[in-house]
Scaffold this motif. Structure first.
Motif, PDB file in Angstrom:
ATOM      1  N   PRO A   1       1.412   4.139   9.902  1.00 41.97           N
ATOM      2  CA  PRO A   1       0.324   3.631  10.749  1.00 41.97           C
ATOM      3  C   PRO A   1       0.648   3.848  12.226  1.00 41.97           C
ATOM      4  O   PRO A   1       1.822   3.945  12.616  1.00 41.97           O
ATOM      5  CB  PRO A   1       0.290   2.138  10.414  1.00 41.97           C
ATOM      6  N   SER A   2      -0.399   3.890  13.046  1.00 40.25           N
ATOM      7  CA  SER A   2      -0.201   4.082  14.475  1.00 40.25           C
ATOM      8  C   SER A   2       0.608   2.924  15.061  1.00 40.25           C
ATOM      9  O   SER A   2       0.637   1.817  14.507  1.00 40.25           O
ATOM     10  CB  SER A   2      -1.550   4.161  15.193  1.00 40.25           C
ATOM     11  N   LYS A   3       1.254   3.187  16.178  1.00 43.14           N
ATOM     12  CA  LYS A   3       2.029   2.153  16.862  1.00 43.14           C
ATOM     13  C   LYS A   3       1.142   0.975  17.222  1.00 43.14           C
ATOM     14  O   LYS A   3       1.546  -0.192  17.094  1.00 43.14           O
ATOM     15  CB  LYS A   3       2.673   2.728  18.120  1.00 43.14           C
ATOM     16  N   ALA A   4      -0.090   1.258  17.647  1.00 43.94           N
ATOM     17  CA  ALA A   4      -1.014   0.188  18.042  1.00 43.94           C
ATOM     18  C   ALA A   4      -1.331  -0.728  16.865  1.00 43.94           C
ATOM     19  O   ALA A   4      -1.350  -1.955  17.004  1.00 43.94           O
ATOM     20  CB  ALA A   4      -2.299   0.790  18.608  1.00 43.94           C
ATOM     21  N   ASN A   5      -1.576  -0.147  15.680  1.00 38.17           N
ATOM     22  CA  ASN A   5      -1.892  -0.960  14.512  1.00 38.17           C
ATOM     23  C   ASN A   5      -0.672  -1.741  14.026  1.00 38.17           C
ATOM     24  O   ASN A   5      -0.791  -2.878  13.570  1.00 38.17           O
ATOM     25  CB  ASN A   5      -2.449  -0.091  13.385  1.00 38.17           C
ATOM     26  N   GLN A   6       0.505  -1.140  14.125  1.00 38.97           N
ATOM     27  CA  GLN A   6       1.720  -1.860  13.752  1.00 38.97           C
ATOM     28  C   GLN A   6       1.942  -3.055  14.671  1.00 38.97           C
ATOM     29  O   GLN A   6       2.286  -4.154  14.213  1.00 38.97           O
ATOM     30  CB  GLN A   6       2.929  -0.927  13.806  1.00 38.97           C
ATOM     31  N   GLU A   7       1.726  -2.865  15.956  1.00 40.09           N
ATOM     32  CA  GLU A   7       1.915  -3.953  16.917  1.00 40.09           C
ATOM     33  C   GLU A   7       0.889  -5.061  16.708  1.00 40.09           C
ATOM     34  O   GLU A   7       1.216  -6.253  16.801  1.00 40.09           O
ATOM     35  CB  GLU A   7       1.835  -3.405  18.345  1.00 40.09           C
TER      36      GLU A   7
ATOM     37  N   TYR B   1       0.853  -1.184   0.000  1.00 40.66           N
ATOM     38  CA  TYR B   1       0.000   0.000   0.000  1.00 40.66           C
ATOM     39  C   TYR B   1       0.891   1.237   0.000  1.00 40.66           C
ATOM     40  O   TYR B   1       1.788   1.367   0.836  1.00 40.66           O
ATOM     41  CB  TYR B   1      -0.913   0.018   1.231  1.00 40.66           C
ATOM     42  N   VAL B   2       0.618   2.154  -0.934  1.00 42.35           N
ATOM     43  CA  VAL B   2       1.444   3.351  -1.099  1.00 42.35           C
ATOM     44  C   VAL B   2       0.565   4.590  -0.900  1.00 42.35           C
ATOM     45  O   VAL B   2      -0.465   4.730  -1.550  1.00 42.35           O
ATOM     46  CB  VAL B   2       2.081   3.390  -2.505  1.00 42.35           C
ATOM     47  N   GLY B   3       0.975   5.467   0.033  1.00 37.24           N
ATOM     48  CA  GLY B   3       0.217   6.704   0.231  1.00 37.24           C
ATOM     49  C   GLY B   3       0.081   7.070   1.691  1.00 37.24           C
ATOM     50  O   GLY B   3       1.061   7.027   2.446  1.00 37.24           O
ATOM     51  N   ASP B   4      -1.131   7.426   2.101  1.00 32.65           N
ATOM     52  CA  ASP B   4      -1.418   7.807   3.480  1.00 32.65           C
ATOM     53  C   ASP B   4      -1.532   6.544   4.332  1.00 32.65           C
ATOM     54  O   ASP B   4      -2.540   5.842   4.306  1.00 32.65           O
ATOM     55  CB  ASP B   4      -2.718   8.614   3.531  1.00 32.65           C
ATOM     56  N   GLY B   5      -0.493   6.256   5.101  1.00 26.34           N
ATOM     57  CA  GLY B   5      -0.459   5.017   5.875  1.00 26.34           C
ATOM     58  C   GLY B   5      -1.278   5.032   7.140  1.00 26.34           C
ATOM     59  O   GLY B   5      -1.312   4.030   7.865  1.00 26.34           O
ATOM     60  N   ARG B   6      -1.978   6.122   7.416  1.00 28.81           N
ATOM     61  CA  ARG B   6      -2.782   6.209   8.639  1.00 28.81           C
ATOM     62  C   ARG B   6      -4.271   6.116   8.378  1.00 28.81           C
ATOM     63  O   ARG B   6      -5.057   6.102   9.339  1.00 28.81           O
ATOM     64  CB  ARG B   6      -2.508   7.538   9.355  1.00 28.81           C
ATOM     65  N   ASN B   7      -4.698   6.079   7.128  1.00 28.38           N
ATOM     66  CA  ASN B   7      -6.143   6.116   6.885  1.00 28.38           C
ATOM     67  C   ASN B   7      -6.791   4.739   7.063  1.00 28.38           C
ATOM     68  O   ASN B   7      -6.119   3.739   7.322  1.00 28.38           O
ATOM     69  CB  ASN B   7      -6.459   6.735   5.510  1.00 28.38           C
ATOM     70  N   ASN B   8      -8.107   4.693   6.929  1.00 31.47           N
ATOM     71  CA  ASN B   8      -8.828   3.443   7.206  1.00 31.47           C
ATOM     72  C   ASN B   8      -8.435   2.318   6.256  1.00 31.47           C
ATOM     73  O   ASN B   8      -8.430   1.144   6.654  1.00 31.47           O
ATOM     74  CB  ASN B   8     -10.350   3.663   7.187  1.00 31.47           C
ATOM     75  N   MET B   9      -8.086   2.647   5.018  1.00 32.47           N
ATOM     76  CA  MET B   9      -7.689   1.606   4.081  1.00 32.47           C
ATOM     77  C   MET B   9      -6.344   1.005   4.458  1.00 32.47           C
ATOM     78  O   MET B   9      -6.161  -0.217   4.463  1.00 32.47           O
ATOM     79  CB  MET B   9      -7.629   2.171   2.656  1.00 32.47           C
ATOM     80  N   ALA B  10      -5.369   1.857   4.779  1.00 29.33           N
ATOM     81  CA  ALA B  10      -4.055   1.349   5.184  1.00 29.33           C
ATOM     82  C   ALA B  10      -4.179   0.499   6.449  1.00 29.33           C
ATOM     83  O   ALA B  10      -3.590  -0.583   6.544  1.00 29.33           O
ATOM     84  CB  ALA B  10      -3.095   2.512   5.419  1.00 29.33           C
TER      85      ALA B  10
END
Length: 339
Positions: free
Chosen positions: A194-200, A161-170
């Protein structure tokens, strides 16, 4: 009631379901697509009434739910922003109780993730998240269904995925891919990681599935080896920060140069987009962007969008088939034996 491990459940986030259950729903969606293409009836929702709540307008989500429910023998009732009064004249919990007493299921497309969760808590019927600011689970079923149709498998593929890594799609792609054993790369400016929580959370699922998770701002390294290049609009619905996003994300446009950087053969890579897309200037906003910024395309070039790699319209059609699968499984008269 026939045995159905999905019956009565809501889809609020993609990981409400296990990897095995998501794979089942993808295969079920492919089966339902076959039935529709061959004009074979599959009216699993006969006599059911579904409320479609839309705070945010949509072409694909609304059409997909309406046609899916009609094909399944049910009735869909659209309730737009003028018909619902969340937090204004009536609380979400009160709305949920009223609608749950009248309808057999509820779809919600809006802003707050908390609202769809409240609907599920108080309605007493299955609730399906058609999109919130945090999550887009029905889109995920369509996306990974499309990938399986193209490649015949999911495990071991690489989705970038390329672009805004914080949105609902990412967020949703990151979690879904990690769950299903699909390698997932998020390629974005560091300020839009992406947020730390989503990465974890993704790393936790990846450890279980064997997927590899990469978060990077390096385009060359991030896209190498990709089977799927995926992007979304740079400015989401409800936002208006065009200057900032264009400045940040111009180096992250999906174009033919980026396709070549993947190093993949033509039959090993596809492009996907959840739509709508700013790939040309044939819209009012497209003309505004060209006049103000001198750009004829944003997140994807028109050359890629209309190329042999482009699968976004198959993906769009699959919204309907995959939504049909989740609605039929959670509300329909099916026999799905427990494992």
């Amino acid at each position: 009631m026939l045995n159905n491990i999905f019956y009565g459940r809501s889809l609020l986030n993609i990981d409400d379901f296990s990897a095995d259950e998501i794979n089942y729903l993808i295969d079920f969606a492919i089966h339902l697509k076959h039935l529709k293409k061959n004009n074979i009836k599959h009216e699993f929702l006969a006599g059911k009434n579904i409320a479609l709540l839309f705070e945010k307008p949509s072409t694909r989500t609304r059409s997909s739910f309406v046609i899916a429910i009609n094909d399944l023998g049910g009735h869909a009732e659209y309730l737009g922003t003028n018909d619902i009064h969340f937090g204004d004249e009536e609380s979400v919990s009160d709305t949920a109780k009223v609608l749950g007493s009248m309808y057999d299921g509820i779809e919600f497309r809006g802003f707050k993730q908390q609202d769809v969760e409240t609907l599920s808590k108080y309605s007493g019927v299955p609730v399906w998240n058609g999109l919130t600011d945090d999550s887009h689970p029905t889109q995920m079923l369509a996306d990974f269904m499309t990938m399986k149709e193209k490649f015949g498998k999911l495990e071991g593929l690489t989705l970038t995925y390329v672009g805004d890594g914080r949105n609902n799609m990412a967020n949703s792609l990151l979690i879904t891919a990690a769950l299903l054993g699909v390698n997932v790369h998020i390629v974005a400016p560091k300020s839009l990681f992406p947020s730390k929580a989503n990465q974890e959370l993704a790393q936790k699922y990846a450890q279980q599935s064997g997927a590899k998770v990469v978060i990077t701002d390096d385009v060359d390294a991030g896209v190498k080896g990709s089977n799927v290049l995926y992007t979304d609009v740079w400015v989401s619905m409800g936002e208006d920060n065009w200057d900032e996003r264009i400045q940040l994300l111009k180096p992250y446009q999906v174009n033919m140069e980026m396709i070549e950087k993947t190093g993949m053969n033509d039959d090993e890579i596809i492009f996907m987009h959840c739509l709508p897309s700013f790939h040309d200037n044939k819209t009012i906003k497209g003309q505004y962007i060209e006049e103000k910024y001198g750009l004829t395309a944003l997140e994807v070039s028109d050359e890629v969008f209309n190329s042999k790699y482009a699968w976004q319209f198959t993906e769009a059609e699959n919204r309907m088939h995959s939504i049909k699968a989740i609605v039929a499984a959670t509300l329909g008269n099916l026999f799905i034996p427990k494992a």
